[in-house]
Design an enzyme around this catalytic site. Structure first.
Site, PDB file in Angstrom:
ATOM      1  N   SER A   1      -4.463 -16.528  10.594  1.00 45.53           N
ATOM      2  CA  SER A   1      -4.470 -15.138  10.138  1.00 45.53           C
ATOM      3  C   SER A   1      -5.694 -14.402  10.647  1.00 45.53           C
ATOM      4  O   SER A   1      -6.761 -14.993  10.840  1.00 45.53           O
ATOM      5  CB  SER A   1      -4.469 -15.090   8.612  1.00 45.53           C
ATOM      6  OG  SER A   1      -4.654 -13.754   8.172  1.00 45.53           O
TER       7      SER A   1
ATOM      8  N   TYR B   1      -8.685 -16.894   0.651  1.00 44.92           N
ATOM      9  CA  TYR B   1      -7.628 -17.074   1.641  1.00 44.92           C
ATOM     10  C   TYR B   1      -8.205 -17.039   3.056  1.00 44.92           C
ATOM     11  O   TYR B   1      -7.913 -17.898   3.896  1.00 44.92           O
ATOM     12  CB  TYR B   1      -6.603 -15.949   1.435  1.00 44.92           C
ATOM     13  CG  TYR B   1      -5.516 -15.833   2.485  1.00 44.92           C
ATOM     14  CD1 TYR B   1      -4.411 -16.670   2.448  1.00 44.92           C
ATOM     15  CD2 TYR B   1      -5.581 -14.851   3.481  1.00 44.92           C
ATOM     16  CE1 TYR B   1      -3.396 -16.541   3.389  1.00 44.92           C
ATOM     17  CE2 TYR B   1      -4.581 -14.707   4.419  1.00 44.92           C
ATOM     18  CZ  TYR B   1      -3.480 -15.549   4.374  1.00 44.92           C
ATOM     19  OH  TYR B   1      -2.490 -15.424   5.300  1.00 44.92           O
TER      20      TYR B   1
END
Lengths: 444, 247
Positions: B138, B151
């Site tokens: 990501s 995250y």
């Protein structure tokens, strides 16, 4: 989620609660306890058929295919799968849906609910005639397998039942083998309405037939048309030379309509010029056969993204009725003359021959159906109400998937299967639970 | 026709996993779908097999059950040519700040599980002499931000793992691809307001992954190229300025 929804005609617009389950198993919990709810597919019904009175249940997320048997052509899919996805997956393998409407951006559930027809209705019937089985969810959570043998009454009511008998979760539909993605098209010229009807009636052996009528021609030219007949081309007929690929050219993103065009774009003169050019072009090609790819043949307007915006932000109505075969010749000229005099139609005035209908509330019966777009503007509703009276008096009816404005009286006069349909709704406890703007308007 | 190739998609019931599997199937690859949700896997497998006519098998895996990975790999009918991990868990940043168990789940789902699984396949691919490994990481891993750093930290670890793995195995016949998709319209981001120009749909991600891994042999991709620019700017901000931003 509270949203404003409309059909493809962008008239009317209504507020509704929208829920969007992601799988068949998720639907029961999301519809439990709701009233005034209706399923929605890809939003291509023109009027208010897929707007819930209170809740709209988008089944577009039910878009998985389940199984295909190449030996029989039966394809089982969830209800939110679109025709475009089916053609994309199966035409390269030599299969095509037995019936397709004028756009491929419709869902299987929507096609069953409207019992859509194509250019082959006179020969092959409607989409519902090629459904072997469907999985129906009642609002109380009961999941029923329906077919001509099992829950047959509910099956026949669901075909053409406008979503008012339950949520269609999945269906098994017929695919037919084809050798190519091309259509062998023959064009005939009809100089009058009577000519057009006669040519269509004489072509009942053709797989596909449709007439494009010049909706603005008047006087001696009233109802002049080009009649297009089509057959699936065989491999041998392709001949090779002039055709690049066996299953038709790849999709090209066509020009779109990025914003609402000003209402003036479609004035009487621009449409008349368009029609005149189209007619001359078509007439020049008449008589000879030519090969047409499946996309322009079946789905000509799909090449223009968001073409519904061309009628401006007030939207439009697609007016589609069917007249009994014996009455068409004397009534069509009057209706066409009214439309031509009004002068507010229409790129497309399409006349087709229909055969017998399949479902309890299916639109088609033995006769001729005319469809044309009319821009929403002052006076249109009164004008169409006058047309409705002529259609109803002749034993005709209007297509619910296109309808945005007919009265309860017009509807009741046109659909004799209505009493049985209402009775089924009562017995299965569906009244009040399943209701669309359409059903409320026409007392269905 | 050349020999039929096989792809293993871990996270096969996610929107991106589905799109990746469909992109490979459309190119004629047979597909192994792995994930936790057995009914969901069967639904996707039937869909892909019906649409494309290729063979699709389903395999149970829990990305947090790292001890079961070897048995999982042994249980596959054939060692795949390519393995794609689209496993991820966005979690809730605010909750992860005080709930250590939640933070642990986010870290393990985004880093430990996917890294160990791809590492295991790397060893088997090395033994065989070829193979492609795709990890969906990501842009959140490129710089820790207040809104999602638990995250993001896990994704940063995953990105570093893939980078190191690539550095080690690329001379020995393996190919490692790191994918940083940016925003994607999925169930995970449903209801969020996402900027249209920075947001890809899952289908585009699936196609981009297939192209990067199998035809262009890229190392690191952003699905939307504009993200390379956005992240270059975010990375270049001095910390004294960055710490005052609201990102």
């Amino acid at each position: 989620m509270n949203v404003e929804l409309s059909g493809w005609g962008r008239y009317p617009v209504a507020a509704t609660d929208l829920v969007q389950p992601g799988s068949p198993d998720a639907v029961p919990a999301m519809v439990a306890g709701r009233t005034g709810a209706i399923a929605r597919g890809n939003g291509r019904a023109y009027g208010d058929a897929a707007i819930g009175e209170e809740t709209t249940v988008s089944l577009r997320g039910l878009d998985r295919m389940r199984a295909f048997d190449p030996a029989t052509g039966w394809l089982t899919v969830e209800a939110g799968v679109t025709l475009a996805e089916i053609v994309e997956a199966f035409l390269p393998r030599g299969f095509f849906p037995a019936v397709v409407p004028g756009t491929q951006f419709v869902t299987v559930g929507g096609m069953i609910a409207a019992d859509v027809h194509g250019k082959n209705h006179h020969r092959d019937g409607g989409f519902g005639d090629h459904v072997a089985a469907l999985e129906l969810l009642l609002p109380d959570g009961t999941r029923l397998a329906c077919s001509r043998e099992q829950n047959a009454e509910l099956f026949h009511a669901t075909i053409g039942g406008m979503g008012l008998t339950g949520y269609i979760l999945a269906a098994t539909i017929r695919m037919i083998p084809v050798e190519t993605g091309w259509i062998r098209q023959r064009t005939l010229v009809a100089e009058t309405v009577a000519d057009t009807v006669r040519l269509l009636d004489a072509a009942q052996d053709a797989t596909y037939s449709v007439a494009w009528i010049d909706g603005l021609a008047r006087g001696a030219a009233l109802g002049r048309s080009l009649v297009y007949l089509g057959e699936h081309a065989t491999r041998a007929e392709l001949g090779g030379a002039q055709v690049p690929t066996r299953f038709g050219p790849a999709a090209k993103a066509g020009p779109g309509v990025p914003f609402d065009l000003p209402a003036l774009t479609l004035n009487r003169f621009s449409v008349a010029a368009f029609n005149e050019a189209y007619f001359r072009l078509g007439a020049a090609k008449a008589g000879s056969e030519r090969l047409v790819g499946w996309r322009p043949y079946f789905f000509p307007l799909d090449g223009v993204a968001d073409w519904n915006r061309i009628y401006g932000r007030n939207g439009f109505v697609q007016y589609q009725f069917v007249l009994p075969a014996a009455r068409s010749a004397d009534l069509l000229p009057d209706l066409l003359d009214r439309i031509a005099r009004r002068g507010s139609a229409s790129f497309l005035a399409v006349l087709k021959r229909l055969g017998r209908g399949g479902g309890l509330l299916s639109f088609p019966f033995e006769g001729h159906t005319l469809a044309l777009d009319m821009k929403m503007e002052p006076g249109l509703l009164a004008f169409l109400a006058d047309c409705d009276r002529l259609v109803a008096a002749a034993g005709g009816r209007l297509y619910l998937a296109k309808d945005a404005r007919q009265t309860r009286a017009t509807f009741e006069a046109g659909y004799p299967g209505l009493d049985r349909f209402r009775d089924i709704r009562r017995r299965y406890g569906l009244e009040g639970r399943l209701a669309s703007r359409l059903s409320r308007r026409i007392g269905l | 026709m050349t020999e039929m190739k096989t792809v293993l998609v871990v996270g096969g019931t996610s929107d991106v996993g589905r799109a990746v599997a469909r992109a490979y199937a459309a190119a004629g690859w047979s597909v192994q779908l792995a994930g936790r949700d057995a009914a969901g896997l069967e639904r996707e497998a039937a869909d892909i097999a019906t649409r494309t006519g290729v063979a699709v098998s389903v395999h149970a895996i829990d990305i947090l059950d790292t001890g079961a990975f070897a048995a999982f790999a042994d249980g596959l009918p054939v060692l795949p040519d390519t393995v794609v991990s689209v496993v991820g868990l966005l979690g809730e940043q605010v909750r992860a700040e005080t709930d250590a168990a939640h933070a642990t789940t986010v870290m393990r789902s985004n880093f430990e599980g996917p890294a160990l699984l791809l590492g295991l396949f790397a060893e088997r691919f090395l033994a065989r002499g070829h193979g492609t490994i795709v990890g969906v990481s990501s842009v959140a891993g490129e710089r820790g931000r207040a809104s999602n750093y638990v995250y993001g930290a896990a994704k940063a670890g995953f990105t570093a793992f893939l980078s190191g793995l690539r550095n080690r195995v690329s001379k020995r016949g393996l190919h490692v691809v790191t994918v940083k998709p940016g925003f994607i319209r999925t169930r995970m981001t449903a209801g969020m307001k996402l900027p249209a120009r920075l947001t890809a749909d899952p289908q585009a991600v699936g196609t981009a992954i297939f192209r990067a891994a199998e035809t262009q042999r890229r190392d690191v991709i952003y699905v939307k190229p504009v993200w390379a620019l956005v992240m270059a700017i975010i990375r270049a901000l001095p910390e004294t300025i960055f710490k005052r931003t609201k990102l």
